[in-house]
Design a protein around this motif. Structure first.
Motif, short mmCIF file in Angstrom:
data_model
loop_
_atom_site.label_atom_id
_atom_site.label_comp_id
_atom_site.label_asym_id
_atom_site.label_seq_id
_atom_site.Cartn_x
_atom_site.Cartn_y
_atom_site.Cartn_z
N LYS A 132 0.83 -1.21 0.00
CA LYS A 132 0.00 0.00 0.00
C LYS A 132 0.86 1.26 0.00
CE LYS A 132 -0.17 -0.22 5.05
NZ LYS A 132 -0.97 -0.58 6.24
N TYR A 151 5.00 1.85 0.47
CA TYR A 151 5.59 2.69 1.53
C TYR A 151 6.57 3.70 0.93
CZ TYR A 151 3.82 -0.65 5.10
OH TYR A 151 3.03 -1.44 5.89
N TRP A 192 -8.23 -3.94 1.75
CA TRP A 192 -9.01 -3.86 2.99
C TRP A 192 -9.68 -2.53 3.33
CZ3 TRP A 192 -3.82 -5.87 3.57
CH2 TRP A 192 -2.85 -4.91 3.87
N TRP A 248 -9.56 -12.46 9.57
CA TRP A 248 -8.31 -11.78 9.93
C TRP A 248 -8.54 -10.63 10.88
CZ3 TRP A 248 -6.11 -7.12 7.44
CH2 TRP A 248 -7.05 -6.40 6.71
N HIS A 306 -5.97 -7.31 13.20
CA HIS A 306 -4.75 -6.47 13.18
C HIS A 306 -4.43 -6.03 14.61
CE1 HIS A 306 -1.78 -4.12 11.06
NE2 HIS A 306 -2.33 -2.95 11.26
N ASN A 315 1.40 -8.43 11.56
CA ASN A 315 2.11 -7.39 10.80
C ASN A 315 3.61 -7.59 11.00
OD1 ASN A 315 2.31 -6.68 13.48
ND2 ASN A 315 1.38 -4.66 13.26
N SER A 316 4.43 -6.61 10.64
CA SER A 316 5.89 -6.81 10.77
C SER A 316 6.33 -7.14 12.20
CB SER A 316 6.66 -5.56 10.31
OG SER A 316 6.53 -5.36 8.95
N ARG A 320 1.70 -10.75 7.29
CA ARG A 320 1.49 -9.57 6.43
C ARG A 320 2.49 -8.46 6.74
NH1 ARG A 320 -3.64 -9.61 9.06
NH2 ARG A 320 -3.14 -7.54 9.87
N PRO A 321 3.75 -8.66 6.51
CA PRO A 321 4.71 -7.60 6.83
C PRO A 321 4.71 -6.49 5.78
CG PRO A 321 5.77 -9.75 6.78
CD PRO A 321 4.45 -9.88 6.09
N GLY A 322 4.83 -5.28 6.25
CA GLY A 322 5.04 -4.13 5.39
C GLY A 322 6.41 -3.54 5.67
N ILE A 323 6.50 -2.75 6.70
CA ILE A 323 7.71 -1.94 6.94
C ILE A 323 8.99 -2.78 6.97
CG2 ILE A 323 7.64 -2.00 9.51
CD1 ILE A 323 8.30 1.17 7.43
N TYR A 366 8.01 4.82 9.33
CA TYR A 366 6.98 4.59 8.31
C TYR A 366 6.65 5.91 7.59
CZ TYR A 366 5.34 0.33 10.93
OH TYR A 366 5.21 -0.87 11.59
C1 LIG Z 1 -0.13 -1.57 6.91
C2 LIG Z 1 -0.72 -2.84 7.35
C3 LIG Z 1 0.09 -3.98 7.55
C4 LIG Z 1 1.59 -3.93 7.54
O1 LIG Z 1 2.03 -3.31 8.73
P1 LIG Z 1 3.57 -3.16 9.07
O2 LIG Z 1 3.61 -2.66 10.45
O3 LIG Z 1 4.11 -2.18 8.08
O4 LIG Z 1 4.18 -4.50 8.90
C5 LIG Z 1 -0.54 -5.18 7.83
N1 LIG Z 1 -1.89 -5.24 7.93
C6 LIG Z 1 -2.68 -4.16 7.78
C7 LIG Z 1 -4.15 -4.28 7.94
C8 LIG Z 1 -2.13 -2.92 7.50
O5 LIG Z 1 -2.92 -1.85 7.36
#
Ligand SMILES: *Cc1c(COP(=O)(O)O)cnc(C)c1O
Length: 381
Positions: A38, A42, A87, A169, A171, A211-212, A227-230, A364
């Protein structure tokens, strides 16, 4: 070639991104990997990052907005290559476009289930839906009190053939604060949500909440996919969890500017708007051609670090829209000398974490806000 060298550039090291994905996959070896791309990956460029993550073993892509998800499909990333979950929905969707592009949609309430069901009927296809439960974040997701009803209505839609519930799911709120009591509370609530789903007779393929920070520190949270992002971009989710290097991650973005001017000034010379910096002695100033119009946080005025000719310099005075100044302490690097705002850190340059500290924000925000005026140059693709 006589290309103009860029005034500022963000080099994106896709080999580092692939290595980070492998490192994270090794932390969650039994779970599938959803690369969260997304907000233009980043700030790193959504498409090249998505492709690199898939090369390194990701099988899912995660986006916030439907536009992001549809852009991935429009760029040729097909359903065989990646499943996509999106989402953040508002009334109007576009649900039908998502269904037709084989994008899985998150549903947090009855209004969304109604809209996606209607769109599925119109298109004659089955919508892939993932039900999101609010286990305590207090943001998106269905409250546990309303969850049995959402589950029941989803079962009816499954029976009708308009919907297939592919996932359940949630968060975390505080996964980046190890030991925070909300973590255990949310994990318990998620188990409860899954129990309700199971007893109702729904059989989602994937359950996920990590998440991360959870991928890095909470093995019990990995379930069927993470679901890792950062962390995929090589950045530590928080200083509390350690530096990137300590986590085995390599920052992917290096932000470099070319000095636009180097000049001598006398003592007592005010620098930039408001004269919040006044030269303490005769010195040299270097002009860095990037400012808050490029996403360099103005809040880092007087503190943001930059590597110039082997030494750390700090932003002198205010960061302006397009430029800021560093005090070079009498040294005279050539005009055009690279000024590195941040990078992996192993060349002596500051990191995104250093800028987050200087701007009193999180890493971030630093990378995500780097603006469209700065070209992303993807290397090692
Ligand atoms: C942004 C996001 C993530 C990733 O989060 P990070 O902290 O960057 O790993 C995972 N799930 C959802 C719903 C998010 O909005």
């Amino acid at each position: 070639m006589n290309e103009t060298p860029p005034r500022v550039r963000a080099e994106i090291d896709l080999a580092a991104l692939r290595a980070n994905v492998r490192t994270l996959r090794a932390r969650a070896p039994r779970s599938a990997f959803m690369a969260v791309v997304k907000a233009d990956g980043y700030g790193h460029g959504m498409l090249p990052c998505a492709r690199a993550a898939l090369q390194a073993g990701a099988t899912w892509l995660g986006t916030a907005t439907p536009e992001e998800a549809l852009a991935l499909r429009a760029a040729g990333i097909g359903p065989d290559e990646a499943r996509i979950l999106c989402w953040l929905w508002t009334p109007g969707g576009p649900w039908r476009a998502a269904i037709e592009a084989d994008v899985e949609v998150s549903v947090s309430g009855l209004w969304a289930l109604d809209e996606v069901t209607a769109a599925a009927r119109d298109s004659g296809r089955t919508a892939k839906v993932q039900l999101k439960c609010d286990t305590g974040l207090g943001r998106n997701g269905c409250q546990l009190a309303d969850w049995p009803r959402l589950v029941e209505e989803s079962l009816k839609a499954e029976a009708e053939g308009t919907v297939q519930v592919t996932g359940v799911w949630s968060h975390y709120a505080c996964a980046d604060e190890p030991g925070h009591p909300s973590i255990a509370a949310q994990s318990t609530a998620f188990e409860e949500a899954l129990r309700i789903v199971g007893e109702a007779g729904l059989r989602p393929e994937v359950r996920h909440i990590a998440n991360s920070p959870a991928t890095l520190t909470l093995p019990d949270s990995h379930y069927d996919l993470v679901r890792p992002g950062i962390a995929m971009y090589g950045i530590s989710p928080s200083p509390e969890l350690g530096t990137s290097a300590e986590l085995g991650l390599r920052p992917v973005m290096t932000l470099t500017a070319s000095l636009a001017l180097v000049k001598h000034v006398p003592a007592d010379h005010g620098v930039s708007y408001g004269h919040h910096y006044v030269t303490p002695r005769a010195t040299t100033l270097g002009l860095v051609p990037a400012g808050y119009g490029d996403g360099i946080p103005r809040h880092a005025s007087g503190s943001g670090p930059v590597l110039v000719a082997g030494k750390w310099r700090r932003v002198a005075g205010r960061i302006a829209m397009d430029q800021f100044v560093v005090d070079l302490a009498g040294e005279e690097p050539a005009v055009g000398e690279p000024a590195v705002l941040f990078g992996p850190g192993d060349g002596g340059e500051p990191t995104v974490a250093d800028w987050a500290l200087a701007a009193d924000t999180i890493a971030y925000e630093i990378v995500t806000r780097i603006g469209a005026r700065i070209p992303r140059v993807h290397v090692n693709g």
